[in-house]
Design a protein around this motif. Structure first.
Motif, short mmCIF file in Angstrom:
data_model
loop_
_atom_site.label_atom_id
_atom_site.label_comp_id
_atom_site.label_asym_id
_atom_site.label_seq_id
_atom_site.Cartn_x
_atom_site.Cartn_y
_atom_site.Cartn_z
N ASP A 248 -68.24 -28.04 7.38
CA ASP A 248 -69.35 -28.96 7.13
C ASP A 248 -69.81 -28.92 5.67
N GLY B 297 -77.59 -15.70 9.82
CA GLY B 297 -76.92 -16.40 10.91
C GLY B 297 -75.68 -17.14 10.45
N THR B 298 -75.40 -17.07 9.16
CA THR B 298 -74.18 -17.66 8.59
C THR B 298 -73.63 -16.67 7.55
N SER C 68 -71.71 -22.22 3.66
CA SER C 68 -71.72 -21.04 4.51
C SER C 68 -70.80 -21.26 5.69
N LEU C 69 -70.39 -20.16 6.31
CA LEU C 69 -69.52 -20.23 7.47
C LEU C 69 -70.31 -19.86 8.72
N THR C 70 -70.15 -20.66 9.75
CA THR C 70 -70.77 -20.37 11.03
C THR C 70 -69.88 -19.39 11.80
N HIS C 71 -70.36 -18.95 12.92
CA HIS C 71 -69.60 -18.06 13.79
C HIS C 71 -68.25 -18.70 14.14
N ASP D 223 -71.42 -26.84 3.82
CA ASP D 223 -72.81 -26.47 3.55
C ASP D 223 -72.93 -25.16 2.76
N GLU E 3 -66.62 -21.09 12.48
CA GLU E 3 -65.77 -21.23 11.30
C GLU E 3 -65.11 -19.90 10.94
N ASP F 144 -65.11 -23.88 5.50
CA ASP F 144 -66.48 -24.37 5.50
C ASP F 144 -66.42 -25.86 5.84
N GLU G 212 -72.18 -16.42 3.82
CA GLU G 212 -72.01 -17.08 2.54
C GLU G 212 -70.81 -16.46 1.82
N ASP H 237 -72.46 -10.92 7.89
CA ASP H 237 -73.74 -11.59 7.65
C ASP H 237 -74.78 -10.55 7.24
#
Length: 118
Positions: free
Chosen positions: A22, A61-62, A26-29, A24, A31, A20, A64, A56
């Motif tokens: 950033d 879109g992220t 949650s993990l983006t695509h 925040d 990450e 993670d 958790e 997801d």
């Protein structure tokens, strides 16, 4: 959330926190892709997209933490991705070059550059 032992949940939390980037929660695509590749896996873009969409579960879109744990402990992961704690620890150690127990941004950058050139 899950029926995993407490120590395994802690390990998943540590993995989640490391990727993670950033911070925040949650993990983006990207990450999630970095996490999978750090495990020595080389999924195609389509495989990452499919896995990400499965993880997801709330469609935000992220991914958790609870979604990651649910996906990692589900049957779906047993066929395509084998989680081996020993291998994961060895991979972490390869990133943690100074043995501090943490992966610094410099260590991550150096390792990612090394892996990208493979």
């Amino acid at each position: 959330m899950s029926r995993l032992p407490e120590d395994q949940l802690k390990q998943f939390q540590e993995i989640f926190n490391r990727f993670d980037l950033d911070k925040d929660g949650s993990l983006t695509h990207l990450e999630v892709a970095a996490l999978l590749r750090s495990l020595g896996l080389k999924p195609s873009g389509d495989q990452i997209h499919k896995l990400f969409n499965h993880m997801d579960s709330d469609g935000s879109g992220t991914v958790e933490f609870d979604e990651l744990v649910n996906a990692m402990s589900s049957q779906m992961m047993t066929e395509d991705i084998l989680m081996n704690q020993h291998q994961l620890l060895e991979i972490f150690k390869s990133f943690d070059r100074d043995g501090s127990g943490f992966i610094t941004p410099a260590e991550l950058a150096k390792s990612m550059t090394k892996w990208a050139s493979r």
